[in-house]
Scaffold this motif. Structure first.
Motif: not given
Length: 642
Positions: A298-312, A314-324
Motif C-alpha cells: 500500500q505504501t508503494k501504490w499510494h501514488a505510484p505514477g504511471l503504470f500498466d494496469k494489467i501487469t502492474g 510502474i513506468f520509470k524514465k530510462k536513461y543512458d547515463t547516471p542520473q542525479p
C-alpha cells in the motif's frame, strides 16, 4: 487515449442521478467506479490506493445523504477521487493534478460538493463540527459528516475536535476509516487500540445483537434512545475496557463494520441519520481494494505514477547515463552515514519515513530513527526534549507540514536555543500536489526567529556538508536545512564531508555589471541563465549565498560595492524572503542598487509540473535570462549592433 466509464457510471453526473438507482445496483456502480479510477490513474497518474479503499463508502454517503446540502468533509483528500467522479467531474477527471485541471484534493472553488479544502491531515472533525454548530444555530436540518483515517486520527487536532464535539451537542457523524495505513503503516498506541476494538469478538457480537434488537423497536421514540444508550454503555463496560475511549468523550460509538459491504453501509448510514448528537462509525477497509498489487504494497501504490494496469509495471524514465538522485534520498543515505560515526544522532519524522527517506536509517537503526505518527507539533517538541540531553536530532518534516508546528519551533526550540536540526523536505514549489503542499513560506517564517540558522544547499554535495556541519559539537544553535522535491544535479554525489562555516556563501563566478545572488537549488537555474546570456555580451557574477540567516555580510559588502544591478533568486515567497533580507541589509548599510527579486509571488500558486510552475512564477532559467537581458538592455543593444 479516451477512457470511458462503465454504462451505469456514465449516467451519474450528480448524486441525484445516483439516488435514482436501486440499492441492488450499487454493487455495479462501485465496480465501475473502482475500474474507472484504475483506468485513469494508470494513464494520467495521481494518488491511487486511498481512493480505491473508500469506493463503497463514497457511494453510500452520496446515496444516503442529501449532498451538498448535507456537508461531507474529507480528511487529507487523497481518497476523494470517487467523490469527484460522482459529483459532476467525471469527464474532467483525466485532468486531475494537471496544469489548469482538477485539483488532486477537495477544493471549495472547484465544486459546491467540496465543502472544505484539504491537503493536510486531521482537520475534518474540526471543520465538520464547525458546520454542525452553524447548522444548529441557524435552525437548519443539515447533517455534517467527517471522514477521517486511522492515520489522521493520531494527530492532536483530531482529539481536540472530539473533545469539543462531546460537549457541543451538535448533530455530527465521524466516520473512522480504519485501514492501518496513512502513507506508511500507522504507528503508536492508537493503532493497537483500534486493533483491540476490531478483534474483540465478544464485544462485537453483543454490539451487533443490541443493534439488531433496537432495530425492531419503534424508531425515533425517546425511550428507544434511552434504552440504546443504557445497553450500549453496559456492554462496553462489561466486555471491552478499550471500547470506552470515544464514549468517554460523549461520542456514541458504532461498529466496527465492513467498509466494503455497500448494502451494510447504506443501511447503517440511514439508521445513523436518525440518531442525534455526535457519533462515530468505525469501518474497516483495505487501502488499494480491488487492485491486488496495491492491496499487497500500500505504501508503494499510494501514488505510484504511471503504470500498466494489467501487469502492474510502474513506468520509470530510462536513461543512458547516471542520473542525479532525489534530494530526499541524499538526506536518507547521508544521515545514516553520519549516524554510523556519531552515536548522538537521531532521526525523527511525523509519519513520512518513506517520503522523507528516513526509512533508510529506520531499517538499519530502528532504535535511532523514529516515526511519531501524524504529529508535527509533537515531533518538534520531542526533538527538543532529546536535544536537552545532548542528542543531535534531525527532525525531518515537509516544509508545508512544518507550518503546523510553528509555535513549538519558537517556544520549545528557538527560545531555549536547542540545537535541533530541521531538515525541511519539499521546500519551494512541489508540483502536482498544489497549494496545500507548496513549501513557499519557510524562509520567511524561519528567518524572523531569533537564534535560528536558515540554510539551503544548491546541490547534493552542499546538502551533505550542511548536514555534516549541523551535527558537529560546535554547532549549538537550531538549524534549518531546506531542500526541494525531486532530483538534484550531481550523479556523483557521494562527496567527502567538509565543514561549512555558518553564515558563509560562495562566489561562483566573477562578473562585470550585474550579479545574481541565489539561495538553494534555484542557483542551478541562475547558472544556466548566465551561460545562455553570454551570446548577448552579458557577463554576470554569481554568488551562492547558502544562508539566509545569518547572511554572509562580507560577501554582500563585496557584491554591493562592485555591482549596481542585482538579481536575487529563491524558491520561496518574495514577501519577507531571501530577497527581502538583501534589501534590508542594503537599507541598513546605505547601499543603492537596482534590485529584482525573483521567487514565488505573493499569491496562491496552483498545481502543475515543476517546470510549468517555475516558469509561471518567473524564476526558471528562461525567466532569469529574460530578467538579465531586460536589466542589461543597453549593453545587449550595443553588443547586437557590433
Amino acid at each position: 487515449m479516451e477512457i470511458k466509464p462503465g454504462p451505469l457510471l456514465q449516467q451519474i453526473q450528480s448524486p441525484a442521478d445516483l439516488k435514482k438507482l436501486g440499492k441492488e445496483q450499487l454493487h455495479q456502480v462501485c465496480d465501475e467506479l473502482r475500474q474507472y479510477i484504475i483506468d485513469v490513474v494508470s494513464v494520467h497518474g495521481g494518488h491511487f490506493a486511498a481512493s480505491l479503499g473508500v469506493v463503497e463508502l463514497t457511494t453510500a454517503l452520496h446515496y444516503v445523504y442529501n449532498t451538498p446540502y448535507d456537508q461531507l468533509v474529507w480528511d487529507v483528500g487523497h481518497q476523494a477521487y470517487g467523490h469527484k467522479i460522482l459529483t459532476g467531474r467525471q469527464e474532467e477527471f483525466p485532468t486531475n493534478r494537471k496544469y489548469g485541471g482538477l485539483s488532486g484534493f477537495p477544493k471549495r472553488s472547484e465544486s459546491e460538493y467540496d465543502t472544505f479544502g484539504v491537503g493536510h491531515s486531521s482537520t475534518s472533525i474540526s471543520a465538520a463540527l464547525g458546520m454542525a454548530i452553524a447548522a444548529k444555530y441557524k435552525g437548519e436540518d443539515r447533517k455534517s459528516v467527517a471522514v477521517i483515517g486511522d492515520g489522521s486520527m493520531t494527530a492532536g487536532m483530531a482529539f481536540e475536535a472530539m473533545n469539543h464535539a462531546g460537549v457541543a451537542d451538535a448533530d455530527m457523524l465521524v466516520i473512522l476509516n480504519d485501514n492501518c495505513m496513512s502513507i506508511d503503516p500507522n504507528v503508536g498506541a492508537l493503532k493497537e487500540y483500534l486493533t483491540d476494538i476490531t478483534t474483540s469478538q465478544a464485544y462485537n457480537k453483543l454490539k451487533d445483537d443490541v443493534w439488531n434488537a433496537l432495530g425492531k423497536l419503534p424508531v425515533g421514540k425517546k425511550f428507544t434512545r434511552e434504552i440504546a444508550s443504557k445497553l450500549e454503555h453496559s456492554i462496553k463496560g462489561m466486555v471491552s475496557k478499550s471500547s470506552n475511549l470515544f464514549e468517554s468523550l460523549n461520542i456514541r460509538y458504532f461498529g466496527p463494520i465492513d467498509g466494503h459491504n455497500i448494502t451494510k453501509l447504506v443501511d447503517t448510514l440511514q439508521d445513523l441519520k436518525n440518531i442525534p448528537g455526535p457519533k462515530i462509525l468505525h469501518i474497516i477497509t483495505v487501502k488499494g481494494k480491488g487492485y491486488a498489487l496495491a492491496e499487497k504494497d500500500q505504501t508503494k501504490w499510494h501514488a505510484p505514477g504511471l503504470f500498466d494496469k494489467i501487469t502492474g509495471e510502474i513506468f520509470k524514465k530510462k536513461y543512458d547515463t547516471p542520473q542525479p538522485p532525489k534530494y530526499q534520498d541524499v538526506f536518507g543515505h547521508t544521515i545514516l552515514e553520519l549516524a554510523e560515526s556519531n552515536p548522538a544522532i537521531f532521526g525523527i519524522t511525523p509519519a513520512m519515513p518513506s517520503g522523507s527517506s528516513l526509512k533508510i536509517m529506520m531499517d538499519k537503526m530502528p532504535d535511532r530513527a523514529i516515526d511519531v505518527g501524524i504529529c508535527e507539533q509533537h515531533a518538534v517538541t520531542v526533538s527538543a526534549g532529546m536535544a536537552t540531553q545532548g542528542l543531535k536530532v534531525f527532525c525531518n518534516i515537509y516544509s508545508s507540514f512544518m507550518q503546523r508546528a510553528y509555535d513549538q519551533v519558537v517556544h520549545d526550540v528557538a527560545i531555549q536555543k536547542l540545537p535541533v536540526v530541521f531538515c525541511l523536505d519539499r521546500a519551494g514549489l512541489v508540483g502536482e500536489d498544489g497549494p496545500t503542499h507548496h513549501g513557499a513560506y519557510d524562509i520567511a517564517f524561519m528567518r524572523c526567529i531569533p537564534n535560528m540558522v536558515v540554510s539551503a544547499p544548491m546541490n547534493e554535495s552542499e546538502l551533505r556538508n550542511l548536514m555534516y556541519t549541523a551535527q558537529l559539537p560546535q554547532t549549538q544553535a537550531p538549524l534549518v536545512i531546506r531542500y526541494p522535491r525531486g532530483e538534484g544535479v550531481m550523479p556523483e554525489w557521494r562527496t567527502p564531508f567538509e565543514e561549512i562555516s555558518i553564515g558563509t556563501g560562495r562566489k561562483l563566478r566573477e562578473g562585470e555589471d550585474i550579479a545574481i545572488l541565489s539561495l538553494g537549488h534555484p542557483g542551478n537555474f541562475a547558472a544556466a541563465a548566465i551561460r545562455d546570456v553570454r551570446q548577448y555580451g552579458i557577463n554576470a557574477g554569481h554568488y551562492d549565498m547558502r544562508f539566509v540567516k545569518p547572511l554572509d555580510t562580507n560577501l554582500l559588502h563585496e557584491v554591493l560595492r562592485r555591482y549596481s544591478k542585482i538579481i536575487t533568486v529563491e524558491d520561496g515567497t518574495v514577501t519577507g524572503g531571501f530577497g527581502a533580507a538583501v534589501l534590508e541589509f542594503m537599507q541598513q548599510h546605505g547601499y543603492k542598487a537596482e534590485v529584482r527579486i525573483l521567487g514565488i509571488p505573493d499569491r496562491i500558486v496552483e498545481h502543475g509540473t515543476l517546470k510549468e510552475l517555475h516558469r509561471e512564477c518567473g524564476y526558471d532559467a528562461t525567466a532569469i535570462a529574460d530578467t538579465l537581458k531586460e536589466m542589461m538592455a543597453e549593453k545587449v543593444k550595443v553588443h547586437l549592433l557590433q
